[in-house]
Design an enzyme around this catalytic site. Sequence first.
Site, PDB file in Angstrom:
ATOM      1  N   TRP A 181       0.863  -1.190   0.000  1.00 56.41           N
ATOM      2  CA  TRP A 181       0.000   0.000   0.000  1.00 56.41           C
ATOM      3  C   TRP A 181       0.892   1.230   0.000  1.00 56.41           C
ATOM      4  CZ3 TRP A 181      -0.293   3.979   3.711  1.00 56.41           C
ATOM      5  CH2 TRP A 181      -1.220   4.981   3.373  1.00 56.41           C
ATOM      6  N   GLU A 222      -2.969  -2.884  -2.596  1.00 57.53           N
ATOM      7  CA  GLU A 222      -4.145  -2.358  -1.878  1.00 57.53           C
ATOM      8  C   GLU A 222      -4.489  -0.956  -2.382  1.00 57.53           C
ATOM      9  OE1 GLU A 222      -3.431  -1.873   2.310  1.00 57.53           O
ATOM     10  OE2 GLU A 222      -5.489  -1.264   2.730  1.00 57.53           O
ATOM     11  N   LYS A 224      -6.956   2.595  -2.650  1.00 58.32           N
ATOM     12  CA  LYS A 224      -7.607   3.477  -1.689  1.00 58.32           C
ATOM     13  C   LYS A 224      -8.279   4.604  -2.445  1.00 58.32           C
ATOM     14  CE  LYS A 224      -6.581   5.782   2.670  1.00 58.32           C
ATOM     15  NZ  LYS A 224      -5.611   5.894   3.748  1.00 58.32           N
ATOM     16  N   ASP A 255      -9.609  -3.308   1.198  1.00 53.72           N
ATOM     17  CA  ASP A 255      -9.754  -2.784   2.561  1.00 53.72           C
ATOM     18  C   ASP A 255     -11.114  -2.099   2.606  1.00 53.72           C
ATOM     19  OD1 ASP A 255      -9.774  -0.856   4.705  1.00 53.72           O
ATOM     20  OD2 ASP A 255      -7.602  -1.037   4.860  1.00 53.72           O
ATOM     21  N   HIS A 258     -11.796   1.656   2.256  1.00 57.94           N
ATOM     22  CA  HIS A 258     -11.159   2.361   1.142  1.00 57.94           C
ATOM     23  C   HIS A 258     -12.047   2.609  -0.065  1.00 57.94           C
ATOM     24  CE1 HIS A 258      -6.717   1.497   2.394  1.00 57.94           C
ATOM     25  NE2 HIS A 258      -7.451   2.014   3.366  1.00 57.94           N
ATOM     26  N   HIS A 282      -8.355  -6.452   4.031  1.00 63.89           N
ATOM     27  CA  HIS A 282      -8.068  -5.740   5.261  1.00 63.89           C
ATOM     28  C   HIS A 282      -9.428  -5.456   5.865  1.00 63.89           C
ATOM     29  CE1 HIS A 282      -3.779  -3.885   5.039  1.00 63.89           C
ATOM     30  NE2 HIS A 282      -3.792  -5.168   5.314  1.00 63.89           N
ATOM     31  N   ASP A 290     -11.888   6.595   5.854  1.00 70.95           N
ATOM     32  CA  ASP A 290     -11.127   5.486   6.420  1.00 70.95           C
ATOM     33  C   ASP A 290     -10.359   5.954   7.643  1.00 70.95           C
ATOM     34  OD1 ASP A 290      -8.688   3.617   6.556  1.00 70.95           O
ATOM     35  OD2 ASP A 290      -7.841   5.310   5.453  1.00 70.95           O
ATOM     36  N   ASP A 292     -10.081   3.605  10.111  1.00 72.13           N
ATOM     37  CA  ASP A 292      -9.728   2.312  10.671  1.00 72.13           C
ATOM     38  C   ASP A 292     -10.291   2.072  12.067  1.00 72.13           C
ATOM     39  OD1 ASP A 292      -7.490   1.133   8.662  1.00 72.13           O
ATOM     40  OD2 ASP A 292      -7.438   3.303   8.726  1.00 72.13           O
ATOM     41  N   ASP A 322      -7.010  -4.646   9.932  1.00 69.73           N
ATOM     42  CA  ASP A 322      -6.317  -3.365   9.780  1.00 69.73           C
ATOM     43  C   ASP A 322      -7.121  -2.259  10.438  1.00 69.73           C
ATOM     44  OD1 ASP A 322      -4.667  -1.311   9.034  1.00 69.73           O
ATOM     45  OD2 ASP A 322      -5.346  -1.233   6.957  1.00 69.73           O
TER      46      ASP A 322
HETATM   47  C1  RNT Z   1      -3.875   2.653   4.775  1.00 73.24           C
HETATM   48  C2  RNT Z   1      -3.997   1.213   4.461  1.00 73.24           C
HETATM   49  C3  RNT Z   1      -2.867   0.363   4.969  1.00 73.24           C
HETATM   50  C4  RNT Z   1      -2.450   0.703   6.369  1.00 73.24           C
HETATM   51  C5  RNT Z   1      -1.480  -0.280   6.957  1.00 73.24           C
HETATM   52  C6  RNT Z   1      -0.871   0.230   8.216  1.00 73.24           C
HETATM   53  O1  RNT Z   1      -4.958   3.368   4.378  1.00 73.24           O
HETATM   54  O2  RNT Z   1      -5.207   0.722   4.923  1.00 73.24           O
HETATM   55  O3  RNT Z   1      -3.229  -0.960   4.851  1.00 73.24           O
HETATM   56  O4  RNT Z   1      -3.532   0.824   7.223  1.00 73.24           O
HETATM   57  O5  RNT Z   1      -0.553  -0.609   6.024  1.00 73.24           O
HETATM   58 ZN    ZN Z   2      -5.482  -1.395   4.787  1.00 75.20          ZN
END
Ligand code: RNT
Ligand code: ZN
Length: 414
Positions: A181, A222, A224, A255, A258, A282, A290, A292, A322
Site C-alpha cells: 500500500w 491495496e 484506496k 480494505d 477504502h 483488510h 477510512d 480504521d 487493519d
Molecule cells: C492505509 C492502508 C494500509 C495501512 C497499513 C498500516 O490506508 O489501509 O493498509 O492501514 O498498512
Molecule cells: Zn489497509
Amino acid sequence: MTAYEMAKAEYAAYGIDAEAALDTLRGIPVSVHCWQGDDVVGLDGGGAASGGIQTTGNYPGRARNFEELKADIAKAFSLMPGTKRLNLHASYAILGKGEADRDAYRPAHFAPWVQFAKEAGAAGIDFNPTLFSHKNVKDGLTLSSPDERIRAFWVKHCIACLRIAEYFANEMGTYCMMNIWIPDGFKDIPADRLGPRLRLKRSLDEILQTPYDREKVIVSVESKVFGIGVESYTVGSNEFYQNYAAKNGICCLLDNGHYHPLEYVSDKIPALLAFYDRVALHVTRGVRWDSDHVVLFEDELREIAKEIVRNDAVGKVMIGLDYFDASVNRISAWVTGQRAVQKALLSALLLPNERLKALQDGARFTELMVLQEACKTLPFGAVWKEYLRRQGLAEEYLGEIETYEKAVLEERRA
Ligand code: RNT
Ligand code: ZN
C-alpha cells in the site's frame, strides 16, 4: 441439556451442522496486525503514522518498544480464539543504532519477530513494505515519484521486503502474504493523472521482475479512494490495481475502509473470485472516511463472511485485520475486532447456504426471504460461547485486560 446442545438441535432442524461449523472456524486463519499496539509508530524511528493515515485518541499505555509490543500482542493473542497469523510492517524491523535504511532491510532484522511468532503460536507471518512515515516520502509520493532517486529507493525497499517475506515463509513453513500500500496522491486537483500511474506501474514491474517464489510469497496491492491530505487523487486507485493485478498474476487486497460509502467489499469479493485464485482483505470498519475503526460484528462484516463461506472461498480469501484505535484500551480493541471477525465467520458457517442458493436459483423468493429472516434469530450466541469454551475462553475478557492495564500499561506512564 446445555444451551449449546439445545442450539445444536435447533440448527440441525434447519440442516445445519453446528459441530462442523465449529471445526471449520477453528482452522480459518486470521492475520492479526501488529500495528494496533503502538498506533502504527513502528520500531525503526519513522515516528507517527503519516501519508493520510492517522490514529485518533490518546489512551494511556501505547507500546513504546519491541518488548512492550511483544507483551501486548501475546496478551491479545491469549484472548483471541481460532488460528492467528501475525501481520508485520517493515517499520517494525529490529535494528542496531543507525544500522540500515529501509532499502537495505534484511531477514536478520526480523529474526526476533520469527522467534516471537513461533513462541506466540502464530500460524504464519504476513508482511507489508512500509512506504510512509519516512523522509523519502517526497511531496507525498513514493513509488510514483517523478524523482528517480526517490522512486528507486522505494523500489529497492519493496524488493528487500520480498526477500524478507520469503524468509518468513521458509521459517514458518507457510506462505507469506506481502501487501503493498502506498500513500501517493494529491490534496488538490492534479494536472496529470496518468503520469504518476505510469510511474507506479513501472515501479511495480521493477519490483516483480525480481525472482521470488510465487508459491511462498503472495504479493497483493491495496487500493484506496482517498486519505487525509490526499483528498483529490490517489495514484493507487481501485481500477489501477485491479487491472495491474489481473495482468500480472498477483492479488488484490480489498480494505473495506477504502471505498465510497455505498460501495461494498462484500459485493466486490465475489466479483473478484470470478477471476482470481486469491483475494486478500483488510477488515476494518469504514466510518465515512477510512479511520480504521475497530471492527464490530455488524451487517457488512457478516456479508463479507457470507461471501467467503458460501462461495467455498475459505483459503482463497486471506483475511487480515487493519485498524488502529487509540481512543480505547488498545488490547481490548485488538481482541474485540478479531472476535468480531470470528463471530461473523461463525454466523456465516451456521447458515443453510446450499438451501438458500437453491431457493434463489429456483426463483422461490418468498421462501428465501422467510428462511433468511428465520436464520437471524437462531441461537447463535450459544454456539459462539461453546466455541470459546472449547478453547478455554469466555465471552467476558475485559476483566483480564483491566488487570493487565493496571499492572502493565499504567506503569508505562513513567
Ligand atoms: C492505509 C492502508 C494500509 C495501512 C497499513 C498500516 O490506508 O489501509 O493498509 O492501514 O498498512
Ligand atoms: Zn489497509
